[in-house]
Design a protein around this motif. Structure first.
Motif, PDB file in Angstrom:
ATOM      1  N   UNK A   1       2.789   1.134  -0.015  1.00 50.10           N
ATOM      2  CA  UNK A   1       2.917   1.751   1.305  1.00 50.10           C
ATOM      3  C   UNK A   1       1.822   2.750   1.602  1.00 50.10           C
ATOM      4  N   UNK A   2       1.342   3.471   0.596  1.00 46.82           N
ATOM      5  CA  UNK A   2       0.323   4.493   0.814  1.00 46.82           C
ATOM      6  C   UNK A   2      -1.097   3.942   0.729  1.00 46.82           C
ATOM      7  N   UNK A   3      -1.217   2.618   0.693  1.00 43.69           N
ATOM      8  CA  UNK A   3      -2.537   1.991   0.774  1.00 43.69           C
ATOM      9  C   UNK A   3      -2.933   1.946   2.253  1.00 43.69           C
ATOM     10  N   UNK A   4      -3.928   2.716   2.627  1.00 40.24           N
ATOM     11  CA  UNK A   4      -4.304   2.821   4.040  1.00 40.24           C
ATOM     12  C   UNK A   4      -4.833   1.494   4.571  1.00 40.24           C
ATOM     13  N   UNK A   5      -4.448   1.204   5.812  1.00 38.53           N
ATOM     14  CA  UNK A   5      -4.804  -0.085   6.402  1.00 38.53           C
ATOM     15  C   UNK A   5      -4.687  -0.008   7.920  1.00 38.53           C
ATOM     16  N   UNK A   6      -5.161  -1.035   8.587  1.00 40.27           N
ATOM     17  CA  UNK A   6      -5.073  -1.144  10.038  1.00 40.27           C
ATOM     18  C   UNK A   6      -5.270  -2.588  10.430  1.00 40.27           C
ATOM     19  N   UNK A   7      -5.350  -2.852  11.722  1.00 42.43           N
ATOM     20  CA  UNK A   7      -5.561  -4.220  12.212  1.00 42.43           C
ATOM     21  C   UNK A   7      -6.639  -4.205  13.284  1.00 42.43           C
ATOM     22  N   UNK A   8      -7.598  -5.110  13.142  1.00 39.95           N
ATOM     23  CA  UNK A   8      -8.638  -5.254  14.157  1.00 39.95           C
ATOM     24  C   UNK A   8      -8.035  -5.866  15.428  1.00 39.95           C
ATOM     25  N   UNK A   9      -8.692  -5.711  16.565  1.00 39.73           N
ATOM     26  CA  UNK A   9      -8.131  -6.226  17.817  1.00 39.73           C
ATOM     27  C   UNK A   9      -7.909  -7.737  17.776  1.00 39.73           C
ATOM     28  N   UNK A  10      -6.804  -8.159  18.345  1.00 45.12           N
ATOM     29  CA  UNK A  10      -6.568  -9.584  18.519  1.00 45.12           C
ATOM     30  C   UNK A  10      -7.392 -10.051  19.715  1.00 45.12           C
ATOM     31  N   UNK A  11      -8.061 -11.170  19.581  1.00 50.63           N
ATOM     32  CA  UNK A  11      -9.004 -11.618  20.605  1.00 50.63           C
ATOM     33  C   UNK A  11      -8.353 -12.563  21.616  1.00 50.63           C
ATOM     34  N   UNK A  12      -7.488 -13.435  21.124  1.00 48.18           N
ATOM     35  CA  UNK A  12      -6.822 -14.404  22.002  1.00 48.18           C
ATOM     36  C   UNK A  12      -5.412 -14.654  21.504  1.00 48.18           C
ATOM     37  N   UNK A  13      -4.537 -15.050  22.429  1.00 44.69           N
ATOM     38  CA  UNK A  13      -3.195 -15.462  22.062  1.00 44.69           C
ATOM     39  C   UNK A  13      -2.278 -14.308  21.729  1.00 44.69           C
ATOM     40  N   UNK A  14      -1.257 -14.618  20.959  1.00 45.80           N
ATOM     41  CA  UNK A  14      -0.233 -13.648  20.606  1.00 45.80           C
ATOM     42  C   UNK A  14       0.189 -13.879  19.162  1.00 45.80           C
ATOM     43  N   UNK A  15       0.421 -12.790  18.423  1.00 43.52           N
ATOM     44  CA  UNK A  15       0.807 -12.902  17.025  1.00 43.52           C
ATOM     45  C   UNK A  15       2.033 -12.038  16.748  1.00 43.52           C
ATOM     46  N   UNK A  16       2.997 -12.609  16.030  1.00 44.96           N
ATOM     47  CA  UNK A  16       4.182 -11.886  15.592  1.00 44.96           C
ATOM     48  C   UNK A  16       4.165 -11.783  14.075  1.00 44.96           C
ATOM     49  N   UNK A  17       4.516 -10.618  13.568  1.00 45.98           N
ATOM     50  CA  UNK A  17       4.619 -10.412  12.126  1.00 45.98           C
ATOM     51  C   UNK A  17       5.937  -9.730  11.786  1.00 45.98           C
ATOM     52  N   UNK A  18       6.507 -10.123  10.666  1.00 41.77           N
ATOM     53  CA  UNK A  18       7.659  -9.425  10.105  1.00 41.77           C
ATOM     54  C   UNK A  18       7.146  -8.368   9.136  1.00 41.77           C
ATOM     55  N   UNK A  19       7.577  -7.130   9.334  1.00 37.94           N
ATOM     56  CA  UNK A  19       7.216  -6.028   8.451  1.00 37.94           C
ATOM     57  C   UNK A  19       8.485  -5.507   7.778  1.00 37.94           C
ATOM     58  N   UNK A  20       8.462  -5.401   6.464  1.00 38.66           N
ATOM     59  CA  UNK A  20       9.580  -4.805   5.731  1.00 38.66           C
ATOM     60  C   UNK A  20       9.046  -3.627   4.932  1.00 38.66           C
ATOM     61  N   UNK A  21       9.427  -2.418   5.355  1.00 39.59           N
ATOM     62  CA  UNK A  21       9.116  -1.209   4.586  1.00 39.59           C
ATOM     63  C   UNK A  21      10.232  -1.030   3.562  1.00 39.59           C
ATOM     64  N   UNK A  22       9.895  -1.092   2.287  1.00 37.69           N
ATOM     65  CA  UNK A  22      10.884  -0.950   1.213  1.00 37.69           C
ATOM     66  C   UNK A  22      10.744   0.429   0.580  1.00 37.69           C
ATOM     67  N   UNK A  23      11.885   1.081   0.369  1.00 39.30           N
ATOM     68  CA  UNK A  23      11.885   2.480  -0.042  1.00 39.30           C
ATOM     69  C   UNK A  23      12.743   2.691  -1.286  1.00 39.30           C
ATOM     70  N   UNK A  24      12.306   3.599  -2.144  1.00 42.13           N
ATOM     71  CA  UNK A  24      13.031   3.950  -3.365  1.00 42.13           C
ATOM     72  C   UNK A  24      13.409   5.420  -3.293  1.00 42.13           C
ATOM     73  N   UNK A  25      14.704   5.709  -3.148  1.00 42.56           N
ATOM     74  CA  UNK A  25      15.128   7.102  -3.026  1.00 42.56           C
ATOM     75  C   UNK A  25      14.776   7.890  -4.284  1.00 42.56           C
ATOM     76  N   UNK A  26      14.749   7.231  -5.457  1.00 46.47           N
ATOM     77  CA  UNK A  26      14.403   7.920  -6.698  1.00 46.47           C
ATOM     78  C   UNK A  26      12.978   8.461  -6.672  1.00 46.47           C
TER      79      UNK A  26
END
Length: 329
Positions: free
Chosen positions: A268-293
């Motif tokens: 999760x702490x690996x920095x990242x981003x997304x470049x602009x989408x040029x055409x069309x439409x894109x859907x992504x599933x994102x799951x942030x997983x967390x450890x309370x410990x």
């Protein structure tokens, strides 16, 4: 509620405890980036609106979830109950290996695709049929008139899956299929102790979000799965830099191109981003997983000792019944 607020117009995360504190703490940044008093007032308005949203977040989400449950007619009700045949055979083989008592990191790599980004791993997750049905459901939901929550502070378009009614689906997916993998790949990031999640769909395209600023996630481990067919979009590649607390240089950023049905797993702490989408439409599933410990020791977004408040559901992942008041995203 006041820490680590993402300001889209400046593309930075800042703290806001009061107007005077904000202006004093970030005087140089605001002087360098804000063109005139009008721009500054809009930044302040953006920050104050986000603080207000966070204070209402849990109650608003619960109310939306109840309303959706009572008023939304599902297009494909069969996908709301997790079924193993939604998953790619390659993914099932990966999970089966990881569940073996003798499984070790060296062995699991044979089931993963290589990337040029350190400690990121890719593998097919869902079948093409499930992705099609899932996308049809998401689009059907978007076209309905029920209220919809914002996925997070950086994505304005998409769907919160717990509100849609897929919380049990994601629970089973995380506990029985993802955690055996993350326990081998990320033991140093709580990969064997992931006891909560935040799951959502993001959408990129014309008239929607077109890119994603450089950031790190409010998660120990993140899964990002491309749902859209390959011919439905162009551009929008992910890019990865350094870890949150490491020295960063743009010249070292690495790019990852999405492939339908395939997920990329990263810290999760690996920095990242997304470049602009040029055409069309894109859907992504994102799951942030967390450890309370892990996060009970310190907030992963601001490094402060968590200040907890009771809430419903998973909250921000610090315990099953509490949330961190400084980094709700």
């Amino acid at each position: 509620m006041s820490r680590n607020i993402y300001i889209k117009s400046l593309d930075v995360h800042l703290d806001f405890f009061s107007k005077s504190q904000f202006l004093q703490s970030y005087n140089k940044l605001l002087s360098d980036t804000c063109q005139g008093s009008y721009h500054l007032s809009k930044v302040l308005e953006e920050v104050e609106e986000e603080v207000s949203r966070r204070k209402r977040l849990t109650l608003d989400s619960v109310e939306r979830q109840k309303y959706i449950q009572q008023n939304y007619t599902r297009l494909h009700p069969e996908i709301f109950d997790f079924q193993e045949d939604f998953l790619s055979p390659d993914f099932l083989r990966l999970v089966s290996f990881c569940k073996q008592d003798e499984a070790r990191f060296e062995g699991v790599c044979a089931y993963l695709s290589e990337t040029n980004v350190e400690r990121t791993y890719t593998f097919p997750v869902f079948t093409a049929k499930f992705c099609r049905l899932f996308l049809e459901e998401i689009m059907h939901f978007e076209q309905s008139d029920v209220p919809k929550g914002r996925p997070n502070t950086m994505n304005s378009y998409g769907v919160l899956l717990d509100e849609l009614g897929m919380y049990r689906f994601i629970d089973v997916f995380r506990e029985n299929y993802l955690e055996p993998i993350t326990s081998l790949l990320y033991p140093d990031w709580g990969g064997a102790m992931l006891d909560s999640h935040k799951a959502f769909i993001v959408q990129y395209g014309h008239g929607k979000d077109v890119d994603l600023g450089y950031h790190y996630d409010n998660a120990e481990v993140t899964l990002n799965v491309a749902l859209s067919p390959e011919d439905s979009f162009e551009g929008g590649d992910l890019f990865f830099g350094a870890m949150r607390n490491e020295i960063d240089s743009q010249k070292n950023w690495k790019t990852y191109s999405h492939r339908p049905t395939v997920g990329i797993l990263h810290r999760g702490q690996h920095r990242h981003g997304a470049y602009p989408i040029m055409q069309g439409s894109r859907y992504n599933l994102i799951v942030w997983m967390r450890a309370s410990a892990v996060r009970n020791k310190k907030c992963p977004m601001c490094d402060a000792v968590p200040d907890l408040e009771e809430t419903t559901g998973y909250g921000d992942g610090f315990t099953r019944q509490t949330m961190d008041v400084c980094s709700v995203v």
